[in-house]
Design a protein around this motif. Structure first.
Motif, short mmCIF file in Angstrom:
data_model
loop_
_atom_site.label_atom_id
_atom_site.label_comp_id
_atom_site.label_asym_id
_atom_site.label_seq_id
_atom_site.Cartn_x
_atom_site.Cartn_y
_atom_site.Cartn_z
N LEU A 1 0.64 -7.46 4.24
CA LEU A 1 0.57 -6.11 3.67
C LEU A 1 1.75 -5.31 4.18
O LEU A 1 2.08 -5.35 5.37
CB LEU A 1 -0.74 -5.42 4.05
N TYR B 1 -7.30 4.60 6.46
CA TYR B 1 -6.05 3.91 6.15
C TYR B 1 -5.99 2.56 6.87
O TYR B 1 -5.75 1.51 6.26
CB TYR B 1 -4.88 4.81 6.56
N SER C 1 3.37 -1.33 4.10
CA SER C 1 3.09 0.08 3.79
C SER C 1 4.17 0.92 4.45
O SER C 1 4.18 1.10 5.67
CB SER C 1 1.70 0.47 4.29
N GLY D 1 0.03 -4.08 -5.66
CA GLY D 1 0.09 -2.86 -4.88
C GLY D 1 -0.49 -1.68 -5.63
O GLY D 1 -0.76 -1.76 -6.83
N SER E 1 -5.82 4.04 -4.39
CA SER E 1 -5.67 4.56 -3.03
C SER E 1 -6.70 3.91 -2.12
O SER E 1 -7.58 3.16 -2.58
CB SER E 1 -5.85 6.08 -3.01
N THR E 2 -6.62 4.23 -0.84
CA THR E 2 -7.55 3.67 0.14
C THR E 2 -8.95 4.27 0.01
O THR E 2 -9.87 3.83 0.70
CB THR E 2 -7.05 3.92 1.57
N LEU F 1 0.86 -1.18 0.00
CA LEU F 1 0.00 0.00 0.00
C LEU F 1 0.89 1.23 0.00
O LEU F 1 1.53 1.56 0.99
CB LEU F 1 -0.90 -0.02 1.24
#
Length: 210
Positions: free
Chosen positions: A103, A118, A105, A64, A88-89, A44
């Motif tokens: 995941l 997020y 980030s 991703g 994006s989120t 992410l």
């Protein structure tokens, strides 16, 4: 009616790793080896794809997203082994990509307008028991005191960087955010410099089972 905040494109120019790679990657790799199960990994905030490529080289099937068009263009041209796309989120990433075992980030949490969204997106993307590895600049009373004493506060907390850092996390505040989203901390590393003055923290969380 107010306009949505513009997406900032960080102007990636090539496929080279970030200057943060030297101290983030070893900690991420160690956390993966110690705690991650399964081979499906989502990044992410993948930027130009350089970290995703290194993670794929460890044997992960990597997908991703990043909102920066310049970064994704470089990633797709140089790292076709990874499924990296603009995103994006703010959208339903699970509908696009499914769920993952792991995941990652890195240096993203300090830029997000909605920490709740997020963390919620991270929880949605992971299977029960999945692992989230997050990094963000490290803050603590001692480090902030040292910056104040050496005249570095204005440089560190600058308001002049377009699209720069808007959230400043400690281990406690990041842990609270992730706990509210259904995670428990299982590892914590401070990286870059000596621990008390670390550049970043790398926190590893496990999503609690349903």
């Amino acid at each position: 009616m107010t306009e949505a905040a513009p997406i900032v494109d960080y102007g990636f120019h090539n496929e080279a790793v970030s200057h943060t790679h030297a101290y983030l990657y070893p900690a991420v790799k160690a956390a993966l080896h110690a705690h991650a199960g399964g081979r499906k990994l989502f990044e992410l905030g993948c930027g130009n794809g350089s970290m995703a490529a290194d993670l794929a080289a460890l044997g992960y099937h990597v997908a991703g997203v990043d909102p920066a068009a310049s970064g994704i263009a470089i990633a797709r041209a140089n790292f076709p082994q990874c499924q990296l796309e603009i995103g994006s989120t703010e959208e339903d990433l699970v509908a696009r990509f499914g769920q993952f075992d792991v995941l990652v980030s890195l240096e993203v949490a300090e830029h997000v307008f909605s920490p709740h969204r997020y963390a919620e997106a991270i929880a949605e993307l992971l299977i029960p028991g999945g692992i989230a590895i997050l990094s963000t600049p490290y803050h603590s009373y001692l480090k902030n005191l040292a910056m104040a004493a050496t005249g570095k506060l204005d440089n560190h907390f600058t308001a002049l960087w377009e699209g720069g850092h808007i959230k400043f996390w400690s281990r406690s505040t990041l842990g609270t955010l992730m706990a509210r989203a259904g995670f428990e901390e299982i590892r914590f590393d401070r990286v870059g410099r000596i621990p008390a003055l670390a550049k970043s923290m790398v926190a590893t969380y496990r999503k609690k089972g349903d």
